[in-house]
Design a protein around this motif. Structure first.
Motif, mmCIF file in Angstrom:
data_model
loop_
_atom_site.group_PDB
_atom_site.id
_atom_site.type_symbol
_atom_site.label_atom_id
_atom_site.label_comp_id
_atom_site.label_asym_id
_atom_site.label_seq_id
_atom_site.Cartn_x
_atom_site.Cartn_y
_atom_site.Cartn_z
ATOM 1 N N SER A 82 0.829 -1.207 0.000
ATOM 2 C CA SER A 82 0.000 0.000 0.000
ATOM 3 C C SER A 82 0.863 1.257 0.000
ATOM 4 O O SER A 82 0.497 2.272 -0.605
ATOM 5 N N LEU A 86 0.719 4.304 -2.617
ATOM 6 C CA LEU A 86 0.640 5.716 -2.259
ATOM 7 C C LEU A 86 1.725 6.526 -2.974
ATOM 8 O O LEU A 86 1.471 7.626 -3.480
ATOM 9 N N LEU A 135 -3.467 -0.547 7.499
ATOM 10 C CA LEU A 135 -2.956 0.247 6.380
ATOM 11 C C LEU A 135 -2.762 -0.597 5.125
ATOM 12 O O LEU A 135 -2.697 -0.052 4.025
ATOM 13 N N GLY A 138 -6.491 0.028 4.100
ATOM 14 C CA GLY A 138 -6.840 1.431 3.938
ATOM 15 C C GLY A 138 -5.861 2.220 3.093
ATOM 16 O O GLY A 138 -6.255 3.156 2.385
ATOM 17 N N GLY A 139 -4.580 1.868 3.142
ATOM 18 C CA GLY A 139 -3.575 2.611 2.396
ATOM 19 C C GLY A 139 -3.794 2.545 0.893
ATOM 20 O O GLY A 139 -3.730 3.564 0.199
ATOM 21 N N ARG A 140 -4.079 1.365 0.390
ATOM 22 C CA ARG A 140 -4.313 1.236 -1.053
ATOM 23 C C ARG A 140 -5.623 1.929 -1.443
ATOM 24 O O ARG A 140 -5.716 2.532 -2.513
ATOM 25 N N GLY A 141 -6.608 1.834 -0.578
ATOM 26 C CA GLY A 141 -7.856 2.538 -0.869
ATOM 27 C C GLY A 141 -7.632 4.040 -0.965
ATOM 28 O O GLY A 141 -8.171 4.705 -1.862
ATOM 29 N N LEU A 142 -6.820 4.583 -0.052
ATOM 30 C CA LEU A 142 -6.498 6.007 -0.096
ATOM 31 C C LEU A 142 -5.738 6.352 -1.371
ATOM 32 O O LEU A 142 -5.991 7.399 -1.992
ATOM 33 N N ALA A 143 -4.817 5.471 -1.772
ATOM 34 C CA ALA A 143 -4.044 5.702 -2.997
ATOM 35 C C ALA A 143 -4.954 5.751 -4.221
ATOM 36 O O ALA A 143 -4.776 6.586 -5.117
ATOM 37 N N VAL A 145 -8.109 6.592 -4.206
ATOM 38 C CA VAL A 145 -8.881 7.839 -4.125
ATOM 39 C C VAL A 145 -8.035 9.013 -4.614
ATOM 40 O O VAL A 145 -8.517 9.867 -5.382
ATOM 41 N N ILE A 146 -6.770 9.061 -4.185
ATOM 42 C CA ILE A 146 -5.887 10.161 -4.589
ATOM 43 C C ILE A 146 -5.707 10.187 -6.101
ATOM 44 O O ILE A 146 -5.701 11.244 -6.736
#
Length: 322
Positions: A82, A86, A135, A138-143, A145-146
């Motif tokens: 993840s 990011l 993470l 959640g980290g990959r999901g945030l990536a 989204v970004i």
């Protein structure tokens, strides 16, 4: 020669084998696999093939170095993939401000993730697998989204040089991986931090009683692991010349853990085999490449990898309990 000496020799040889395998078994396996490919795999020794293998294994080596440090403290980090995602998501957003700015933002993202993991493990007291699993998801999901879920092409020639350029005929990302190997090996073997890291993994309660900064060491280790994953992420983007947060670093945590375990670093902590980790990554890359060259199914490759992992863990357990 007495009868007792003859009878004792097999046990002695078995003990020597058990001590030898964790240290040198991975190197012997590489030699055997290379010999097999020399004789049975066409064009194996061509520079183009060797170049491809080095390029593909370099990001795994970089991530595995950080994983080895974490495992040396008797921990684990499932979030490295993840973190790579990011880094991949931030690169196209900040390349307009220059290559240095984009790289710094990606590295800062790694520092932040590492701090979160380290604090959750060292200060909150969560198990490493639980802390980093959050993470991992959640980290990959945030990536994604970004990056708005889009694959973005990278065209900056200065940045792409990191992934496709050569220095003295050798790919730049291989030079970077080699430099990081030397740095991590030096830190583990020659610095106070390295000795503290091994002490924490070897006997954490005793290290705390001795007054060493255990929490600071743990946080630093997770930060270093995430920063190395960020480096691997931006190099992967430079190599494929595009940023896809949903794909970059996918399941690389499994490859990294495999490389560390196969390389002889015990999951129980207290030891870090840097060169063994590099050899473990190379071995697994050779296994995959060999099976692809011989047209074996991906499922077969996965089963062989699983067997190698089980053997490596079993050998390490035997040595630990001897």
């Amino acid at each position: 020669m007495s009868t007792e000496t003859v009878a004792a020799r097999p046990a002695f040889d078995t003990a020597r084998l058990k001590a030898w395998l964790p240290k040198y078994g991975v190197y012997a396996a590489i030699v055997l696999l290379v010999l097999y490919n020399i004789f049975f795999t066409p064009y194996f020794l061509t520079w183009s093939n060797l170049r491809i293998q080095l390029i593909q294994v370099a990001p795994i080596v970089i991530v595995a170095l950080g994983m080895a440090l974490v495992i040396g403290t008797e921990g684990i980090d499932l979030s490295v993939g993840s973190v790579m995602a990011l880094a991949a998501a931030f690169i196209p957003l900040y390349l307009g401000y220059g290559v240095v700015a984009a790289i710094l933002v990606s590295l800062i993202a790694g520092v932040v993730v590492g701090l979160i993991n380290g604090v959750l493990v060292a200060r909150v007291g969560l198990q490493p697998i639980v802390a980093t699993l959050a993470l991992f998801v959640g980290g990959r999901g945030l990536a994604v989204v970004i990056s708005e879920g889009q694959l973005k092409d990278i065209r900056d020639p200065n940045f792409l040089y990191l992934g496709s350029g050569d220095l003295l005929g050798i790919p730049v990302l291989v030079w970077i991986a080699a430099l990081l190997v030397l740095v991590v090996a030096f830190v583990v073997r020659r610095t106070v931090f390295g000795r503290r890291l091994l002490a924490v993994g070897g006997n954490r309660p005793a290290t705390e009683l001795a007054g060493l900064p255990v929490k600071r060491v743990l946080i630093t280790v997770y930060v270093v692991c995430s920063v190395l994953a960020s480096i691997a992420g931006l190099l992967s983007v430079a190599r494929i010349q595009s940023s896809d947060a949903s794909a970059v670093g996918l399941l690389i945590e499994l490859s990294a853990i495999t490389a560390v375990v196969v390389g002889g670093t015990p999951l129980t902590g207290g030891k870090v085999r840097v060169l063994g980790t590099v050899a473990g990554a190379i071995l697994m890359q050779l296994v995959i490449a060999t099976m692809i060259k011989h047209n074996l199914q991906p499922s077969t490759t996965e089963m062989v990898q699983a067997v190698i992992i089980l053997v490596a863990v079993y050998v390490a357990r035997e040595r630990k309990t001897r």
